[in-house]
Motif scaffolding. Structure first.
Motif, PDB file in Angstrom:
ATOM      1  N   LYS A   1       0.828  -1.211   0.000  1.00 45.25           N
ATOM      2  CA  LYS A   1       0.000   0.000   0.000  1.00 45.25           C
ATOM      3  C   LYS A   1       0.864   1.263   0.000  1.00 45.25           C
TER       4      LYS A   1
ATOM      5  N   GLU B   1      -2.882  -6.248   6.778  1.00 45.83           N
ATOM      6  CA  GLU B   1      -4.256  -5.869   6.454  1.00 45.83           C
ATOM      7  C   GLU B   1      -5.193  -6.202   7.603  1.00 45.83           C
TER       8      GLU B   1
ATOM      9  N   GLU C   1      -4.821  -3.587  10.197  1.00 45.31           N
ATOM     10  CA  GLU C   1      -5.506  -2.363   9.778  1.00 45.31           C
ATOM     11  C   GLU C   1      -7.013  -2.483   9.982  1.00 45.31           C
ATOM     12  N   GLN C   2      -7.570  -3.636   9.634  1.00 47.10           N
ATOM     13  CA  GLN C   2      -9.010  -3.825   9.801  1.00 47.10           C
ATOM     14  C   GLN C   2      -9.409  -3.809  11.276  1.00 47.10           C
TER      15      GLN C   2
ATOM     16  N   LYS D   1      -7.872  -2.086  13.461  1.00 46.67           N
ATOM     17  CA  LYS D   1      -7.427  -0.786  13.996  1.00 46.67           C
ATOM     18  C   LYS D   1      -6.373  -0.953  15.094  1.00 46.67           C
TER      19      LYS D   1
ATOM     20  N   LYS E   1      -2.395  -0.647  15.938  1.00 49.22           N
ATOM     21  CA  LYS E   1      -1.197   0.047  15.479  1.00 49.22           C
ATOM     22  C   LYS E   1      -0.034  -0.934  15.358  1.00 49.22           C
TER      23      LYS E   1
END
Length: 405
Positions: free
Chosen positions: A234, A256, A259-260, A262, A264
């Motif tokens: 990304k 990923e 990220e999904q 949330k 860090k």
């Protein structure tokens, strides 16, 4: 509620549980639940003597609980305990890379509990769920299978919040016959996933998925060297100690998921990932570098590992030890023959072929043998070289390196 209180409520007893569940009587400690599966019924008295609570389906004892079928009971027990877990559950399946993705994800997530060893089946997964501390924030589960319907049942027990499918390969074709069937079997996890399923968007089968709860992940760029791998995901560059494009792709799947959820990312953790032994494990011994990738093998994983090897240690001579790839079904001979085209792409001094199926591989500088000791004696004469080992679990090629490793 504490875990002990939860177990008391589910089993309907006042026994003072430790919170551990075990199926191996040799590992028992006081207060454990011992679920006697098949021959485990022969060790119920041992469990009682150790101060444990036995659950069994054969015999009669004054302590414990008799059930109709211990194998079915452990699944139902796990289903009920899962309802009490506040942990975010991530289920991982795929033909190759499941264990690596599991290890990476658990490494990146604080306060996580994960599948240990090969506990990824209909006994091992429930056992993992039951041994997850009630205080864990994340539960990372590896799910294996050999036939249609198994992932469906595993996922129905685990009820993953998020799931990952690494790829669709040639594993278990002996039972599933076609990669299309492998694809359908692995995708059984999707309908049981509460939020999103993350898949390898570069896989020819997974890339065809068109579902609102499926995210297809692709690696942007990959740059290898002998120490660290640099890759771009990304638009951002990362660095990891794991070698190979396939490992970089697997790490992208975990990024990923983070990220999904949330969560860090601590990027420094990517530089110090420790994965399960025998997955491109680098061992320095007697002046040589052994790469022990001998946990298992299928055509795609062998190709990925050999191409990775070709990118590394370019200043050293390389010797290969390849063992049979098992459970490939009716085309098993052709899969072994076709490895010639992979060997044509890479640089090596010599390749030792071990096993009956490997006798069908005809390539330059090949020696076929059924004697591991013969291979070991030859390799022990070498110095300052790279020795790569890859084969199915049943071939046990790690024995060539020696018991001290």
């Amino acid at each position: 509620m504490t875990k002990t209180e939860i177990f008391k409520k589910i089993i309907k007893t006042d026994f003072n549980f430790s919170g551990r569940v075990c199926i191996d009587s040799r590992m028992l400690e006081k207060g454990d639940i011992f679920i006697a599966i098949r021959n485990g019924n022969n060790f119920v008295n041992t469990a009682i003597q150790k101060g444990c609570f036995p659950i069994y389906d054969n015999g009669k004892y004054e302590v414990g609980l008799k059930v109709d079928d211990s194998s079915e009971f452990i699944k139902q027990f796990a289903r009920e305990y899962r309802e009490y877990l506040d942990a975010t559950v991530i289920g991982i399946t795929g033909s190759n890379g499941k264990t690596t993705v599991k290890d990476v994800l658990a490494h990146l997530l604080d306060n996580s509990y994960k599948t240990e060893g090969n506990h990824n089946n209909l006994i091992g997964e429930p056992l993992t769920i039951l041994n997850c501390p009630i205080t864990s924030k994340y539960l990372v589960l590896e799910m294996g299978m050999s036939k249609l319907g198994e992932i469906d049942e595993l996922a129905s027990i685990a009820k993953p919040d998020y799931s990952i499918i690494t790829n669709i390969g040639d594993s278990h074709l002996e039972f599933l016959k076609t990669r299309e069937n492998v694809f359908h079997a692995k995708c059984e996890i999707i309908k049981h996933t509460k939020y999103m399923t993350i898949v390898n968007g570069e896989d020819e089968f997974l890339s065809t998925l068109d579902k609102p709860n499926v995210i297809k992940v692709k690696l942007d760029k990959y740059t290898p060297n002998d120490t660290y791998t640099h890759f771009v995901f990304k638009g951002k560059t990362y660095e990891t100690n794991l070698h190979g494009k396939h490992n970089a792709q697997d790490i992208c799947l975990t990024l990923e998921v983070l990220e999904q959820m949330k969560v860090k990312l601590d990027e420094d953790k990517l530089k110090d990932i420790k994965i399960t032994d025998m997955r491109f494990q680098i061992i320095k011994k007697n002046g040589n570098i052994y790469i022990n990738d001998a946990y298992n093998a299928a055509p795609k994983s062998v190709e990925s590992s050999l191409l990775t090897l070709n990118e590394l240690f370019k200043n050293k001579k390389k010797y290969l030890v390849l063992g049979d790839m098992l459970e490939l079904g009716e085309n098993e001979i052709k899969y072994h023959e076709d490895l010639k085209y992979v060997l044509d792409k890479i640089d090596y001094e010599k390749v030792y072929l071990y096993g009956k199926l490997m006798s069908h591989l005809n390539a330059d500088r090949c020696i076929h043998t059924m004697d591991k000791e013969e291979i070991k004696k030859d390799l022990d004469k070498l110095c300052d070289v790279v020795i790569f080992l890859k084969g199915s679990r049943g071939m046990k090629l790690e024995e060539i390196i020696g018991s001290d490793k």
